[in-house]
Design an enzyme around this catalytic site. Sequence first.
Site, PDB file in Angstrom:
ATOM      1  N   LYS A 171      -6.569   6.416   0.430  1.00 30.49           N
ATOM      2  CA  LYS A 171      -7.069   5.098   0.812  1.00 30.49           C
ATOM      3  C   LYS A 171      -8.581   5.166   0.964  1.00 30.49           C
ATOM      4  CE  LYS A 171      -3.498   2.426   1.375  1.00 30.49           C
ATOM      5  NZ  LYS A 171      -3.391   1.119   0.716  1.00 30.49           N
ATOM      6  N   GLU A 226      -6.790   1.872  -7.800  1.00 32.30           N
ATOM      7  CA  GLU A 226      -5.969   0.701  -7.422  1.00 32.30           C
ATOM      8  C   GLU A 226      -6.769  -0.356  -6.677  1.00 32.30           C
ATOM      9  OE1 GLU A 226      -2.195   1.942  -5.889  1.00 32.30           O
ATOM     10  OE2 GLU A 226      -2.070   0.309  -4.452  1.00 32.30           O
ATOM     11  N   ASP A 275       5.401  -5.496  -6.430  1.00 37.55           N
ATOM     12  CA  ASP A 275       6.250  -5.059  -5.318  1.00 37.55           C
ATOM     13  C   ASP A 275       7.515  -5.904  -5.401  1.00 37.55           C
ATOM     14  OD1 ASP A 275       5.701  -3.751  -2.170  1.00 37.55           O
ATOM     15  OD2 ASP A 275       7.453  -5.014  -2.587  1.00 37.55           O
ATOM     16  N   HIS A 302       4.950  -1.029  -6.655  1.00 36.79           N
ATOM     17  CA  HIS A 302       4.382  -0.781  -5.339  1.00 36.79           C
ATOM     18  C   HIS A 302       5.523  -0.905  -4.335  1.00 36.79           C
ATOM     19  CE1 HIS A 302       2.766  -2.534  -1.551  1.00 36.79           C
ATOM     20  NE2 HIS A 302       1.755  -1.727  -1.752  1.00 36.79           N
ATOM     21  N   GLU A 335       6.108   5.328  -4.891  1.00 36.76           N
ATOM     22  CA  GLU A 335       5.208   5.290  -3.733  1.00 36.76           C
ATOM     23  C   GLU A 335       6.011   5.676  -2.497  1.00 36.76           C
ATOM     24  OE1 GLU A 335       2.920   1.709  -3.263  1.00 36.76           O
ATOM     25  OE2 GLU A 335       1.618   2.763  -1.838  1.00 36.76           O
TER      26      GLU A 335
HETATM   27 CA    CA Z   1      -2.225  -0.577  -2.499  1.00 34.83          CA
END
Ligand code: CA
Length: 388
Positions: A171, A226, A275, A302, A335
């Site tokens: 991140k 991303e 997602d 995702h 993920e």
């Molecule tokens: Ca993300």
Amino acid sequence: MKITRIDVFVVKAPLETPFAFSQGWVHQRAATLVRVSTESGLQGWGEAFTQGLEPPEIAAAAIGHALTPVVLGQDALSPVVLWHAMYNRTRDFGRKGSVMSAISAIDIALWDIAGQHYNAPIAALLGGACSTSVQPYATGFYRLKGQGEVARLTDEALRHRESGFRAMKIKLGFGVRDDLHVMHSIGEALNDPEIELMIDTNHAYGRSDAIRLGRGLADFSLRWYEEPVAPEDLEGYAAVRKALDMPIAGGENEHSLYGYNALFRADAVDVAQPDIGSCGGFTAVRDVLSMAQANGVMLNPHVWGTAIAQAASLQFIATIPVTHHRLDAVEPILEYDVSSHPFRQDLIAEPWQMVNGRVAIPGKPGLGIEVNTQTIEQYQTQHQTFSL
Ligand code: CA
């Protein structure tokens, strides 16, 4: 097979240690779950994806007020018919965000019911599984303070490698200088070209900083970069993609075949990341997969939800054909959120685990899971029932 009842649960747990991603502080883990019951007695489970900053009550309200009137009394074995009915009913106030997550939750539950009815895992209903297991990647690297956490984040990378992960997503989005410092420290500590790295800024930057960060990481052979810019800045995505050599990923904040159509037309991404709990469920992600294939874009879902959303993601991942075929073609990866989550794993009877670096695709009917309703009772802050 008539839908006779819909239960909507909001579950929440405060985090002992709040953490930050580039868009804010996450103080709780929450989810909107649905259980759809039918006249035959079959029940299906679904989940509306709840982003770190998203109140789960919004999707719960959308299900209760807008969607239950559309689906109660209808045929549970017609998820595609009901998807379009739900989408058409909510078009003027939906199309994106929590309303689409609400549609996703119902859709997932209907596919779960169909799988149980036909005695087949959802992957089989979608045309069969291309794979029986998937490689997970570690998603973590959240901040406990903000900037200046290089040492702790570097330790975290070493820990993930120790646990058997061969891929991890870092991140970023805390300032280009801080980001580069973090990445160089992690890269040096791992010092292993076999470990795949990805970065995710959660659209922290404008185009020029997004490009500056990517150029600073040109030597990392990142698997993907991303959400470099805001999800609505499709031209920005295309500009970043043109300026950088690494694959650009995005889509967790995009929804439905219509939203993805715009993304693909703009040549915005190399990797699309719908997602299933927010793009519109299996029905929508199926459409998105066909469009991605036709546009030469890889699809890699995702997922950041509970075990129900993970089960949906596993079923779908199994069905994804490789986009750029060759003998050693790149397969999608799962993920695997390793951040703190009080009830994610307790929600199902048999939580999956990584064995020899892979997670097996459940082969039981539907989503292939048994939901622990006691866990829901323990964490629920809202439970509403709608019936015929
Ligand atoms: Ca993300």
